[in-house]
Design a protein around this motif. Sequence first.
Motif, PDB file in Angstrom:
ATOM      1  N   ASN A 162      55.236 -32.315  -5.616  1.00 30.91           N
ATOM      2  CA  ASN A 162      56.115 -31.558  -4.725  1.00 30.91           C
ATOM      3  C   ASN A 162      56.684 -30.383  -5.514  1.00 30.91           C
ATOM      4  O   ASN A 162      57.586 -30.548  -6.330  1.00 30.91           O
ATOM      5  CB  ASN A 162      57.235 -32.455  -4.198  1.00 30.91           C
ATOM      6  N   MET A 163      56.155 -29.186  -5.275  1.00 31.91           N
ATOM      7  CA  MET A 163      56.534 -28.024  -6.064  1.00 31.91           C
ATOM      8  C   MET A 163      58.020 -27.700  -5.963  1.00 31.91           C
ATOM      9  O   MET A 163      58.705 -27.491  -6.969  1.00 31.91           O
ATOM     10  CB  MET A 163      55.711 -26.800  -5.627  1.00 31.91           C
ATOM     11  N   SER A 164      58.561 -27.673  -4.753  1.00 30.16           N
ATOM     12  CA  SER A 164      59.957 -27.269  -4.586  1.00 30.16           C
ATOM     13  C   SER A 164      60.923 -28.246  -5.238  1.00 30.16           C
ATOM     14  O   SER A 164      62.017 -27.866  -5.660  1.00 30.16           O
ATOM     15  CB  SER A 164      60.286 -27.106  -3.105  1.00 30.16           C
ATOM     16  N   THR A 192      55.990 -27.404 -11.911  1.00 25.31           N
ATOM     17  CA  THR A 192      55.932 -28.447 -10.894  1.00 25.31           C
ATOM     18  C   THR A 192      55.394 -29.749 -11.441  1.00 25.31           C
ATOM     19  O   THR A 192      55.636 -30.807 -10.866  1.00 25.31           O
ATOM     20  CB  THR A 192      55.031 -28.025  -9.717  1.00 25.31           C
ATOM     21  N   ALA A 193      54.658 -29.693 -12.543  1.00 20.50           N
ATOM     22  CA  ALA A 193      54.034 -30.891 -13.082  1.00 20.50           C
ATOM     23  C   ALA A 193      54.674 -31.373 -14.359  1.00 20.50           C
ATOM     24  O   ALA A 193      54.108 -32.178 -15.060  1.00 20.50           O
ATOM     25  CB  ALA A 193      52.550 -30.629 -13.327  1.00 20.50           C
ATOM     26  N   ASN A 210      41.948 -16.245 -12.224  1.00 20.26           N
ATOM     27  CA  ASN A 210      41.744 -17.296 -11.229  1.00 20.26           C
ATOM     28  C   ASN A 210      42.356 -18.621 -11.678  1.00 20.26           C
ATOM     29  O   ASN A 210      42.728 -19.450 -10.850  1.00 20.26           O
ATOM     30  CB  ASN A 210      40.254 -17.475 -10.958  1.00 20.26           C
ATOM     31  N   THR A 211      42.432 -18.817 -12.978  1.00 17.59           N
ATOM     32  CA  THR A 211      43.034 -20.023 -13.546  1.00 17.59           C
ATOM     33  C   THR A 211      43.861 -19.627 -14.767  1.00 17.59           C
ATOM     34  O   THR A 211      43.480 -18.720 -15.519  1.00 17.59           O
ATOM     35  CB  THR A 211      41.967 -21.053 -13.962  1.00 17.59           C
ATOM     36  N   ALA A 257      44.740 -19.779  -8.564  1.00 18.08           N
ATOM     37  CA  ALA A 257      45.312 -18.681  -7.797  1.00 18.08           C
ATOM     38  C   ALA A 257      45.782 -19.127  -6.415  1.00 18.08           C
ATOM     39  O   ALA A 257      46.654 -18.493  -5.821  1.00 18.08           O
ATOM     40  CB  ALA A 257      44.293 -17.551  -7.671  1.00 18.08           C
ATOM     41  N   ASP A 258      45.216 -20.229  -5.886  1.00 18.11           N
ATOM     42  CA  ASP A 258      45.612 -20.702  -4.560  1.00 18.11           C
ATOM     43  C   ASP A 258      46.862 -21.576  -4.596  1.00 18.11           C
ATOM     44  O   ASP A 258      47.280 -22.123  -3.569  1.00 18.11           O
ATOM     45  CB  ASP A 258      44.463 -21.451  -3.887  1.00 18.11           C
ATOM     46  N   GLY A 259      47.476 -21.733  -5.775  1.00 18.66           N
ATOM     47  CA  GLY A 259      48.709 -22.509  -5.889  1.00 18.66           C
ATOM     48  C   GLY A 259      48.506 -23.958  -6.288  1.00 18.66           C
ATOM     49  O   GLY A 259      49.482 -24.656  -6.566  1.00 18.66           O
ATOM     50  N   THR A 260      47.271 -24.440  -6.324  1.00 19.49           N
ATOM     51  CA  THR A 260      47.006 -25.809  -6.762  1.00 19.49           C
ATOM     52  C   THR A 260      46.911 -25.848  -8.284  1.00 19.49           C
ATOM     53  O   THR A 260      46.772 -24.812  -8.938  1.00 19.49           O
ATOM     54  CB  THR A 260      45.711 -26.339  -6.139  1.00 19.49           C
TER      55      THR A 260
END
Length: 311
Positions: free
Chosen positions: A161-163, A17-18, A58-59, A95-98
């Motif tokens: 925007n990931m998608s 995404t990045a 976690n990361t 892990a939370d998607g960020t």
Amino acid sequence: MRSVSNRTRVGLLAAFTAFSALLSTGSAAAATQLNGDWAPFDRCPVDAPAMLAADGVNTIATCIASSSATGSITLGKSVVSTGHTDLQLGVVQRADGTASLVAPPEGALTADPAEIPGGLLGLMCPSGIPFVSGICRQLTDNDLNRVTATIEPAGAPRDFNMSAAFSTGEPILTIPVRIHLKNPFLGDKCYIGTTADPVLLKPRNVTAPTLSLQRFSADGTPNDDEGEMGRYTFDGADQGDATFAVPGASGCGAGLLNWAVNLKTGLPSAAGKNSVTLDATTTYFGSPYDPAGLAPNEGRKLSEFWHSAKR
């Protein structure tokens, strides 16, 4: 090839995404040469504290590299062909998607300088203003006439925007930049855009890339069965943006030539009248094949693997 675990797939795909994230350009620096499938990641900031701290659960620390051999940028009435660009950065995904982005010390993007067609003659001449006409008469030397343009950072990237990274037509992120024009008469502080009023690029995939997966050993040697590393390759996607506005020039000839550059170039230029295109980009991103298996030292192992691939 052995199937990829869900955890690894999520880790690698989230990092994509990045891939265009920090268009912080600078002059090309001497890069480390890496073996085999590590080769595209020769500027990955594996030793940055945030990357080293990734635990694999976690990361997860990941390397991103994206390059294009050709492209173009249109600013108002001027069209400039761009040369080779090389974007690299690290991503620490949670892990939370960020995720957090980590740029190499020399900046995430290095690029060949682009030459302005016609040089200073094309930017300002002919002119009925005596001061400018005097400069035009001196432009018989090619070095005096030559103008190069380089994109430089003008703020932190935002609006991920990931998608959009896996589709076409949607902005992946917003990147504030400024265009540095260099010429003896313009001086070294001639810019289009500033940190206070930057050009806001919103790159998107214009065409969809093709996807392949490679698995390789820690030192970069291809190894489909037991390699410690995994690498996704997204190949052949054109990227671009045609929605950004461009402010006027500043600092050109100590400010005395701003108006001349603006007049000839058609700046400032409203949104929709400018564009940037990168042709057939190839994007790689790689992380340990089984990041959880390296916990709690995934980031440190990534750095160790990267250094073992040096040639």
